[in-house]
Design a protein around this motif. Structure first.
Motif, PDB file in Angstrom:
ATOM      1  N   SER A 161      -0.171 -68.232 -37.114  1.00 20.18           N
ATOM      2  CA  SER A 161       0.982 -68.620 -36.304  1.00 20.18           C
ATOM      3  C   SER A 161       2.278 -68.501 -37.090  1.00 20.18           C
ATOM      4  N   ILE A 162       3.375 -68.392 -36.331  1.00 18.43           N
ATOM      5  CA  ILE A 162       4.705 -68.340 -36.924  1.00 18.43           C
ATOM      6  C   ILE A 162       5.662 -69.028 -35.956  1.00 18.43           C
ATOM      7  N   THR A 163       6.647 -69.724 -36.497  1.00 22.59           N
ATOM      8  CA  THR A 163       7.685 -70.345 -35.681  1.00 22.59           C
ATOM      9  C   THR A 163       8.959 -69.543 -35.847  1.00 22.59           C
ATOM     10  N   VAL A 164       9.580 -69.187 -34.724  1.00 24.83           N
ATOM     11  CA  VAL A 164      10.756 -68.311 -34.739  1.00 24.83           C
ATOM     12  C   VAL A 164      11.933 -69.027 -34.081  1.00 24.83           C
ATOM     13  N   ASN A 165      13.097 -68.915 -34.687  1.00 29.19           N
ATOM     14  CA  ASN A 165      14.328 -69.391 -34.075  1.00 29.19           C
ATOM     15  C   ASN A 165      14.436 -68.779 -32.680  1.00 29.19           C
ATOM     16  N   GLY A 166      14.743 -69.604 -31.668  1.00 27.30           N
ATOM     17  CA  GLY A 166      14.752 -69.124 -30.293  1.00 27.30           C
ATOM     18  C   GLY A 166      15.663 -67.935 -30.057  1.00 27.30           C
ATOM     19  N   ASN A 167      16.723 -67.807 -30.833  1.00 31.06           N
ATOM     20  CA  ASN A 167      17.663 -66.709 -30.653  1.00 31.06           C
ATOM     21  C   ASN A 167      17.207 -65.427 -31.335  1.00 31.06           C
ATOM     22  N   ASP A 168      16.175 -65.516 -32.188  1.00 30.54           N
ATOM     23  CA  ASP A 168      15.746 -64.373 -32.986  1.00 30.54           C
ATOM     24  C   ASP A 168      14.406 -63.795 -32.548  1.00 30.54           C
ATOM     25  N   LEU A 169      13.879 -64.254 -31.418  1.00 28.39           N
ATOM     26  CA  LEU A 169      12.624 -63.714 -30.894  1.00 28.39           C
ATOM     27  C   LEU A 169      12.959 -62.586 -29.919  1.00 28.39           C
ATOM     28  N   LEU A 170      12.492 -61.358 -30.211  1.00 30.35           N
ATOM     29  CA  LEU A 170      12.817 -60.210 -29.371  1.00 30.35           C
ATOM     30  C   LEU A 170      11.700 -59.892 -28.376  1.00 30.35           C
TER      31      LEU A 170
ATOM     32  N   THR B 179      18.452 -69.555 -40.689  1.00 30.80           N
ATOM     33  CA  THR B 179      16.991 -69.580 -40.759  1.00 30.80           C
ATOM     34  C   THR B 179      16.404 -68.872 -39.544  1.00 30.80           C
ATOM     35  N   VAL B 180      15.607 -67.833 -39.791  1.00 34.05           N
ATOM     36  CA  VAL B 180      15.070 -66.982 -38.731  1.00 34.05           C
ATOM     37  C   VAL B 180      13.674 -67.424 -38.297  1.00 34.05           C
ATOM     38  N   ALA B 181      12.784 -67.675 -39.254  1.00 35.31           N
ATOM     39  CA  ALA B 181      11.394 -67.990 -38.917  1.00 35.31           C
ATOM     40  C   ALA B 181      10.714 -68.631 -40.116  1.00 35.31           C
ATOM     41  N   TRP B 182       9.548 -69.243 -39.855  1.00 38.64           N
ATOM     42  CA  TRP B 182       8.770 -69.831 -40.942  1.00 38.64           C
ATOM     43  C   TRP B 182       7.303 -69.938 -40.539  1.00 38.64           C
ATOM     44  N   SER B 183       6.463 -70.187 -41.530  1.00 39.63           N
ATOM     45  CA  SER B 183       5.029 -70.339 -41.276  1.00 39.63           C
ATOM     46  C   SER B 183       4.814 -71.384 -40.202  1.00 39.63           C
ATOM     47  N   GLY B 184       3.922 -71.071 -39.252  1.00 37.91           N
ATOM     48  CA  GLY B 184       3.729 -71.940 -38.102  1.00 37.91           C
ATOM     49  C   GLY B 184       3.268 -73.341 -38.440  1.00 37.91           C
TER      50      GLY B 184
END
Length: 231
Positions: A107-116, A177-182
């Motif tokens: 899993s990965i957590t992504v900033n809502g604005n940076d998920l394409l 901050t763009v994303a991080w380990s889920g």
């Protein structure tokens, strides 16, 4: 044929007809989706397509009542659209650099604005960092994705991955901050003097602190969404 002729330009910039992966980087800032079923993508990210493709805005109850309420609470910081059909679909987001990640039962957590975009088989859930909701306008809206399949994320310029190790915490600016380990759960801290010392205005600076074992992806840019919600 001249160095700057139209023919030479076309040869250098034309689409690669031989690509057939589900997600392909047509250029560092344009994602090609070789669609044969469906894909979830950020609303408004389509720049071109060919074939028979239908676009639908995410329906209010498509992902359940729980996610509907979360999206309402977060001000719908990142709406999704569903593209269905067969053809080539090209996606981009304000010229940001695109990175493709393949999840393998993780899993990965992504900033809502940076998920394409992401493959439809991947499970996702909206996370609102409630601790920071009162400190930042609208709080911080993120999407946790898990399972197996490809995910495309965006960043302003080249991203940097910082490793988080036990005893070696990583502190970041939320807007960079763009994303991080889920599995990582960031804590938030404030530093009253941080921005003042750097000559960036008065008031508290909010920082994200990551501890444990994993990674954090940052960008060399502080991004604030047009809605006023910190991204």
């Amino acid at each position: 044929m001249g160095k700057y002729s139209i023919e030479e330009f076309i040869n250098k910039t034309k689409q690669d007809e031989g690509e057939n992966e589900y997600f392909e980087l047509e250029t560092p800032r344009i994602l090609e989706v070789n669609l044969s079923d469906q894909v979830w993508a950020k609303a408004g990210s389509m720049i071109s397509y060919n074939g028979q493709i239908k676009f639908e805005r995410e329906k209010m109850l498509e992902h359940g009542v729980g996610k509907m309420f979360k999206k309402a609470f977060t001000g719908e910081g990142s709406s999704l659209m569903k593209a269905t059909g067969n053809g080539r679909l090209y996606l981009a987001d304000q010229g940001k650099k695109i990175t493709i990640l393949e999840l393998d039962n993780d899993s990965i957590t992504v900033n809502g604005n940076d998920l394409l975009a992401f493959e439809p088989g991947i499970e996702w859930d909206i996370k609102l960092m409630k601790k920071v909701a009162g400190m930042m306008s609208g709080g911080l809206f993120n999407v946790t994705l898990k399972g197996s399949g490809k995910v495309a994320i965006t960043s302003h310029y080249e991203p940097l991955t910082l490793l988080v190790r036990p005893g070696e915490n990583v502190i970041t600016d939320p807007n960079a901050t763009v994303a991080w380990s889920g599995h990582l759960q960031p804590d938030f801290r404030t530093d009253i003097s941080f921005r003042t010392l750097l000559g960036r205005g008065s008031g508290e600076s909010i920082q994200m602190e990551f501890s444990g074992d994993g990674f954090v992806i940052v960008q060399p840019f502080e991004e604030i969404s047009s809605s006023g919600t910190s991204s």
